[in-house]
Design an enzyme around this catalytic site. Structure first.
Site, PDB file in Angstrom:
ATOM      1  N   GLU A   1      20.779 -37.471  -9.220  1.00  0.00           N
ATOM      2  CA  GLU A   1      20.344 -36.802 -10.452  1.00  0.00           C
ATOM      3  C   GLU A   1      19.189 -37.522 -11.127  1.00  0.00           C
ATOM      4  O   GLU A   1      18.272 -36.903 -11.645  1.00  0.00           O
ATOM      5  CB  GLU A   1      21.522 -36.667 -11.426  1.00  0.00           C
ATOM      6  CG  GLU A   1      22.546 -35.597 -11.062  1.00  0.00           C
ATOM      7  CD  GLU A   1      23.479 -36.008  -9.944  1.00  0.00           C
ATOM      8  OE1 GLU A   1      23.460 -37.195  -9.545  1.00  0.00           O
ATOM      9  OE2 GLU A   1      24.229 -35.141  -9.449  1.00  0.00           O
TER      10      GLU A   1
ATOM     11  N   HIS B   1      34.210 -31.638 -15.360  1.00  0.00           N
ATOM     12  CA  HIS B   1      33.317 -30.502 -15.095  1.00  0.00           C
ATOM     13  C   HIS B   1      33.301 -29.486 -16.234  1.00  0.00           C
ATOM     14  O   HIS B   1      32.796 -28.386 -16.046  1.00  0.00           O
ATOM     15  CB  HIS B   1      33.752 -29.749 -13.837  1.00  0.00           C
ATOM     16  CG  HIS B   1      33.489 -30.456 -12.556  1.00  0.00           C
ATOM     17  ND1 HIS B   1      34.197 -31.563 -12.150  1.00  0.00           N
ATOM     18  CD2 HIS B   1      32.591 -30.208 -11.574  1.00  0.00           C
ATOM     19  CE1 HIS B   1      33.759 -31.960 -10.964  1.00  0.00           C
ATOM     20  NE2 HIS B   1      32.781 -31.163 -10.593  1.00  0.00           N
TER      21      HIS B   1
END
Ligand SMILES: Cc1ncc(C[n+]2csc(CCOP(=O)(O)OP(=O)(O)O)c2C)c(N)n1
Lengths: 335, 331
Positions: free
Chosen positions: A69, A138
């Site tokens: 990322e 999440h």
């Protein structure tokens, strides 16, 4: 409307389709635009947003990245600094934490720190929010954190029109813009005119007019607030729903106008209460239109807990239409 | 002489330039230390003394439209890249005539015209940016290189590994330039890395990787030219590890408890400036009078730079929030 005065035909589609159309449109409009992220190409996007785009635009412009990322968000910043208009997709807001250095220390600082010599015209899209039983790594809503950072612009499209229209305007903006797509909205269905296009990204919107109380909210909570307002309408209470749309900067004028009209306000935020966006909105209302208020500003925010997996607990962790309705009843009950 | 030639051409003129670049950096840094004591310069100040050969040598291999990404120890890179000394010094002061309007200070020198993109004070934070700059060049078919400087401390950061992998995977035109001065603040390399041969670590990402004597400006330039030429041929990124040493403290707040004085003295015997000057003199490329002439002109340049900084204004407080967000992308 078309040039000949007839309304454009309307298409039935989901929020996911609308985002995909927005990306396709951006890729078509401007050669400098490309999409980059984990599994955006062959896999079609972890929420299937970019499905089909690889075949249409090729690997150069629909770039699958390694799981890194920080590197690919940073690469998006570098590419934006060097003439491109990247759209970087981060699978979910939780994973964006691995790229915080690049977002907060580079994208948000370089224009100011360089004395205005460089701009970062970058869009970062990411999924946010609960509702899919994906548990505590999440499901979080960290929009409020990002909205804390000067130099960033933060958008929360809550309608098909905004899912379709915000992206291009964000790409044209010379600043890093983060777009938060709430996962509960991806399957939302509706209609859009076939010629739907870019929309403004600076103003909040009134999603439902009302005169007895205002709900100020954004993202995945907007449809819930509208549903709560419909319920209260049946009880003779007329609720106005303000969709913030832009979380940074906040459109104070629209918020305050609504409060000045209804004199009661409930701020709803799926994110946590402490130090969150609901605290910011509430403080601004108190600072700017305190004397318009007939009741204290009320807040309904996420319960302060890592979002759990079981559906009943997940549902209980964030505002829902019925809890919003209950909070409104309590507020207007004080009338 | 900068540009795309793969070989170093040691003409007299070129030797003069190399020496001059190193002396400029050395004297600038010494002046900064002095100005720091006089409180003209505040905050963090990381001096590059001892490492001048790396910046002076590598910059020879870059063209004007290549990009440079550096760290907080970047005064030398900025000067060697061709930024005028005045705005660099004014940036140290925090004056509005500084390279970044004084907003960045010592650690954040930017110059759009020289394609100098900072001045990054997050260890490892510049590598992803360099990858992206190079990605844009590759996608737009531009024949440019992005040179990315960082210390060996960055090698332990995730961003190092993510960036090398991505650049190698996508064959991007990045020149990774690791300045291995053996210490990350007070942490010696062998106290932080399981593999202390950094160029080997880089090689595992499947990109060409070399170790170079960073105290030898000619070796540095030679390696940089070869590496840059490889990158320009489209062969993807190249990694160079320069073995070097900082003679001074990490920053101005460092008692240097972590290393022996003898070690520092030993490295000073390998000082890149006399080493090169003596060699060039023996080779008849430089004359004894050249050193004095260079010193004199650098002193004049430095005096002018200090005067420029002294004369600079403070940015008006009313402009505090200017450029937090931009109204347009600068052309
Ligand atoms: C992410 C991050 N962690 C810690 C620091 C504090 N810090 C500043 S410089 C430095 C040492 C870096 O050493 P190295 O990369 O070898 O470069 P050098 O200073 O030797 O040039 C540290 C730990 C920082 N700036 N950024």
């Amino acid at each position: 409307m078309n040039g000949d005065g007839t309304a454009a035909p309307r298409l039935r589609l989901t929020y996911r389709d609308a985002v995909r159309e927005a990306i396709r449109d951006a890729l078509t409009r401007d050669e400098r635009v490309f999409l980059m992220g984990e599994d955006v190409g062959r896999y079609g996007g972890c929420y299937a947003v970019s499905k089909g785009l690889l075949a249409e635009f090729g690997e150069d412009r629909i770039r699958d990245t390694p799981l890194s990322e920080s590197a690919f968000v940073g690469a998006g910043i570098g590419a934006a600094l060097n003439g491109m208009r990247p759209i970087v997709e981060v699978m979910t807001v939780n994973f964006s934490l691995l790229a915080l250095d690049q977002i907060v220390n580079n994208a948000a600082t370089i224009p100011h720190m360089s004395g205005g010599q460089f701009a970062v015209p970058l869009v970062i899209r990411m999924a946010t929010g609960s509702g899919r039983q994906l548990a505590a790594q999440h499901s979080h809503s960290l929009e409020g954190w990002y909205a804390h950072i000067p130099g960033l612009k933060i958008l929360a499209p809550a309608t098909l029109e905004d899912a379709r229209g915000m992206l291009w305007t964000a790409i044209e903006d010379p600043n890093p813009v983060l777009i938060f797509e709430n996962v509960q909205l991806y399957d939302m269905e509706g209609e859009l005119p076939a010629d739907a296009g870019p929309v403004d990204i600076t103003r909040a919107a009134i999603r439902r007019e009302g005169k007895h109380a205002s709900v100020v909210t954004f993202g995945g909570s907007v449809p819930k607030a509208v549903a709560a307002a419909e319920t209260l309408a049946g009880e003779g209470v007329d609720v106005e729903v303000v969709d913030l749309r832009s979380l940074r900067p906040l459109d104070d004028a629209t918020i305050m106008a609504s409060v000045a009209k209804t004199h009661r306000v409930l701020v709803v935020d799926e994110g946590w209460r402490s130090g969150g966006l609901s605290a910011e909105v509430s403080a601004r209302i108190n600072e700017q239109v305190f004397y318009e208020l007939d009741a204290p500003v009320a807040r309904l925010a996420g319960v302060e807990v890592p979002i759990p997996y079981p559906k009943h607990l997940e549902d209980a962790s964030v505002p829902q239409a019925d809890t919003i309705a209950a909070a409104l009843r309590e507020m207007v009950g004080r009338r | 002489m900068t540009g795309t030639d793969e070989k170093v051409h040691l003409t007299r003129e070129h030797c003069l330039d190399l020496l001059r670049q190193m002396v400029r950096i050395r004297r600038f840094e010494e002046k900064c230390a002095e100005l720091y004591s006089g409180q003209k310069i505040r905050g963090f100040l990381h001096l590059y003394i001892g490492e001048e050969a790396v910046a002076a040598g590598t910059m020879q291999a870059l063209k004007p439209d290549d990009a440079v990404v550096a760290t907080y120890r970047e005064h030398g890179h900025a000067l060697a890249r061709g930024l005028a000394m005045g705005p660099v010094m004014a940036e140290m002061y925090g004056k509005v005539n500084g390279a970044s309007r004084g907003r960045g200070g010592s650690m954040h020198i930017f110059d759009r015209g020289k394609r100098f993109l900072g001045g990054n004070a997050i260890v490892g934070g510049g590598l992803p940016l360099a990858v992206g700059l190079a990605l844009a060049d590759k996608m737009q078919g531009r024949d440019r290189v992005t040179a990315c400087f960082f210390g060996e401390g960055a090698v332990a950061e995730g961003e190092f590994h993510e960036s090398l992998n991505l650049a190698a995977l996508w064959k991007l035109p990045v020149l990774f330039l690791c300045e291995n001065n053996l210490y990350a603040m007070g942490t010696a390399l062998d106290r932080s890395e399981s593999q202390t041969d950094i160029h080997l670590k880089a090689a595992s990402y499947n990109l060409p990787s070399r170790q170079v004597d960073g105290m030898d400006v000619v070796a540095v330039e030679g390696a940089a030219r070869e590496a840059a030429a490889s990158v320009r041929r489209g062969a993807g990124p190249f990694f160079l590890e320069f073995r070097t040493y900082r003679f001074r403290a990490h920053s101005m707040f460092d008692a240097q408890l972590y290393r022996e004085k003898e070690e520092v003295e030993q490295w000073k015997e390998n000082d890149p400036i006399p080493r090169f000057a003596d060699w060039a003199q023996q080779a008849d490329l430089l004359h004894p009078a050249d050193k004095e002439a260079i010193e004199a002109s650098v002193q004049a340049e430095l005096a002018e730079a200090v005067a420029f900084a002294e004369a600079g204004a403070w940015e008006p407080v009313e402009d505090l929030q200017k450029f937090v967000t931009m109204d347009e992308v600068p052309a």
